[in-house]
Design a protein around this motif. Structure first.
Motif, short mmCIF file in Angstrom:
data_model
loop_
_atom_site.label_atom_id
_atom_site.label_comp_id
_atom_site.label_asym_id
_atom_site.label_seq_id
_atom_site.Cartn_x
_atom_site.Cartn_y
_atom_site.Cartn_z
N ILE A 121 12.44 20.04 -37.61
CA ILE A 121 13.67 20.80 -37.82
C ILE A 121 14.47 20.21 -38.98
O ILE A 121 14.99 20.94 -39.84
CB ILE A 121 14.51 20.84 -36.54
N THR A 122 14.59 18.90 -39.02
CA THR A 122 15.32 18.24 -40.11
C THR A 122 14.64 18.54 -41.45
O THR A 122 15.32 18.87 -42.44
CB THR A 122 15.37 16.72 -39.88
N HIS A 123 13.34 18.41 -41.50
CA HIS A 123 12.59 18.63 -42.75
C HIS A 123 12.79 20.05 -43.27
O HIS A 123 13.11 20.26 -44.44
CB HIS A 123 11.11 18.36 -42.49
N VAL A 124 12.61 21.04 -42.40
CA VAL A 124 12.73 22.44 -42.82
C VAL A 124 14.16 22.77 -43.24
O VAL A 124 14.38 23.45 -44.25
CB VAL A 124 12.26 23.37 -41.69
N THR A 125 15.13 22.28 -42.49
CA THR A 125 16.54 22.52 -42.84
C THR A 125 16.86 21.94 -44.21
O THR A 125 17.45 22.61 -45.07
CB THR A 125 17.47 21.90 -41.79
N GLN A 144 21.54 13.59 -20.07
CA GLN A 144 20.23 14.19 -19.87
C GLN A 144 19.36 14.03 -21.11
O GLN A 144 19.87 13.85 -22.22
CB GLN A 144 20.37 15.69 -19.54
N LEU A 145 18.04 14.10 -20.90
CA LEU A 145 17.10 14.10 -22.02
C LEU A 145 16.72 15.54 -22.32
O LEU A 145 16.24 16.26 -21.45
CB LEU A 145 15.85 13.28 -21.66
N ARG A 146 16.94 15.95 -23.58
CA ARG A 146 16.67 17.33 -23.97
C ARG A 146 15.89 17.37 -25.28
O ARG A 146 15.90 16.41 -26.04
CB ARG A 146 17.99 18.10 -24.13
N ARG A 147 15.25 18.51 -25.50
CA ARG A 147 14.55 18.70 -26.77
C ARG A 147 15.57 18.66 -27.91
O ARG A 147 16.61 19.30 -27.84
CB ARG A 147 13.83 20.05 -26.79
N PRO A 148 15.29 17.92 -28.98
CA PRO A 148 16.24 17.84 -30.10
C PRO A 148 16.20 19.10 -30.96
O PRO A 148 15.17 19.44 -31.53
CB PRO A 148 15.76 16.62 -30.89
N VAL A 149 17.30 19.82 -31.03
CA VAL A 149 17.39 21.03 -31.85
C VAL A 149 18.62 20.97 -32.76
O VAL A 149 18.50 20.95 -33.98
CB VAL A 149 17.43 22.30 -30.98
N LEU A 150 19.80 20.96 -32.17
CA LEU A 150 21.03 20.97 -32.96
C LEU A 150 21.19 19.69 -33.78
O LEU A 150 21.53 19.73 -34.97
CB LEU A 150 22.24 21.18 -32.05
N ALA A 151 20.93 18.54 -33.16
CA ALA A 151 21.12 17.26 -33.86
C ALA A 151 20.25 17.16 -35.11
O ALA A 151 20.76 16.83 -36.20
CB ALA A 151 20.84 16.10 -32.91
N PRO A 152 18.95 17.43 -35.04
CA PRO A 152 18.15 17.34 -36.28
C PRO A 152 18.53 18.38 -37.32
O PRO A 152 18.40 18.14 -38.52
CB PRO A 152 16.71 17.54 -35.79
N LEU A 153 19.02 19.54 -36.87
CA LEU A 153 19.48 20.54 -37.83
C LEU A 153 20.67 20.00 -38.62
O LEU A 153 20.74 20.14 -39.85
CB LEU A 153 19.86 21.81 -37.10
N LEU A 154 21.60 19.35 -37.93
CA LEU A 154 22.76 18.77 -38.60
C LEU A 154 22.37 17.60 -39.49
O LEU A 154 22.93 17.40 -40.57
CB LEU A 154 23.80 18.33 -37.55
N VAL A 155 21.40 16.80 -39.04
CA VAL A 155 20.91 15.70 -39.87
C VAL A 155 20.30 16.24 -41.16
O VAL A 155 20.56 15.72 -42.26
CB VAL A 155 19.88 14.85 -39.10
N GLY A 156 19.52 17.31 -41.06
CA GLY A 156 18.92 17.92 -42.25
C GLY A 156 19.96 18.46 -43.20
O GLY A 156 19.86 18.30 -44.42
N ALA A 157 20.99 19.11 -42.64
CA ALA A 157 22.06 19.65 -43.47
C ALA A 157 22.83 18.53 -44.16
O ALA A 157 23.19 18.63 -45.35
CB ALA A 157 23.00 20.50 -42.63
N LEU A 194 10.48 9.67 -50.10
CA LEU A 194 10.81 8.35 -49.55
C LEU A 194 12.03 8.42 -48.64
O LEU A 194 12.01 7.91 -47.51
CB LEU A 194 11.05 7.37 -50.70
N LEU A 195 13.09 9.05 -49.11
CA LEU A 195 14.33 9.11 -48.32
C LEU A 195 14.19 10.03 -47.11
O LEU A 195 14.60 9.69 -46.00
CB LEU A 195 15.48 9.56 -49.22
N LEU A 196 13.60 11.20 -47.33
CA LEU A 196 13.39 12.12 -46.22
C LEU A 196 12.45 11.50 -45.19
O LEU A 196 12.69 11.59 -43.97
CB LEU A 196 12.81 13.44 -46.74
N GLY A 197 11.37 10.89 -45.66
CA GLY A 197 10.41 10.28 -44.75
C GLY A 197 11.02 9.21 -43.88
O GLY A 197 10.69 9.08 -42.70
N LEU A 198 11.94 8.43 -44.45
CA LEU A 198 12.61 7.39 -43.67
C LEU A 198 13.47 8.00 -42.57
O LEU A 198 13.43 7.56 -41.42
CB LEU A 198 13.46 6.52 -44.59
#
Length: 227
Positions: A210-214, A86-99, A189-193
């Motif tokens: 979500i990734t940025h804030v985390t 299914q296609l869902r709003r990204p929440v958990l995945a970007p949080l983990l990427v940010g961490a 640079l790294l975060l933006g990529l």
């Protein structure tokens, strides 16, 4: 893990977000004007003496500039990623990427801690938290992180027909130069990529925000433990 990362950062979900030629031109004009105004205000806000109450209204004003530019540019999209079938709003995945990204930065900071130049750059970033209200700085961090993603991965990304990940990352990095801190430039640079790839994959700004804030909050509270 490999499938999860691929879906978060690489696989494109179906979307139709094309602007009319007039709409694209409007995005481009608004994006350029907002980048210039934001870079100037960013440079001013980060040069305010640590502990000064002027820092907080200046940084909230900067967030307002990013949000105004994003909203004036045209329609923004939240985006979706594939979760199972299914296609869902990204929440958990970007949080983990940010961490995960924050963990990489903190390990690098620990390794480079003995280098005087790096230590001075980090202290320059953390001075406002050390001299002022940590709670207010955390609020500023969240608000500006969301505002930056609304603009750079929303307005700027959509204003670029070709290589939007590269262009939005470069624009974000060049804007950060106004802060006068090399560490912030490298981080941008790294975060933006990373968030640019999230924007490309999901088609929206929710995952990047979500990734940025985390990442930003973990750096705010984690770096003082290292330095």
């Amino acid at each position: 893990m490999r499938t999860w990362l691929r879906r978060s950062l690489w696989d494109l979900v179906p979307r139709d977000q094309r602007d009319t030629p007039a709409g694209l031109r409007r995005r481009q004009v608004v994006a350029v004007a907002t980048v210039v105004a934001g870079a100037v205000l960013l440079g001013v806000s980060l040069r305010i003496e640590p502990g000064s109450v002027a820092f907080y209204p200046a940084t909230f004003a900067l967030a307002a500039v990013w949000v105004a530019g994003a909203l004036a540019s045209g329609r923004l999209h939240l985006g979706r990623i594939a979760v199972r079938d299914q296609l869902r709003r990204p929440v958990l995945a970007p949080l983990l990427v940010g961490a995960g990204l924050a963990a990489v930065f903190l390990v690098a900071a620990l390794v480079l801690r003995p280098v005087p130049f790096v230590a001075d750059q980090v202290r320059g970033v953390l001075d406002h938290a050390a001299e002022g209200s940590l709670t207010l700085v955390a609020v500023v961090t969240v608000v500006n992180g969301i505002a930056e993603e609304l603009f750079f991965r929303g307005a700027v990304y959509a204003a670029v027909p070709r290589r939007p990940v590269l262009v939005s990352t470069v624009a974000y990095t060049l804007t950060t130069i106004a802060a006068g801190n090399l560490l912030l430039v490298v981080a941008a640079l790294l975060l933006g990529l990373v968030v640019g790839l999230e924007r490309r994959a999901s088609g929206g700004i929710l995952g990047p925000a979500i990734t940025h804030v985390t990442w930003a909050l973990l750096m705010l509270f984690g770096l003082p433990l290292v330095f």
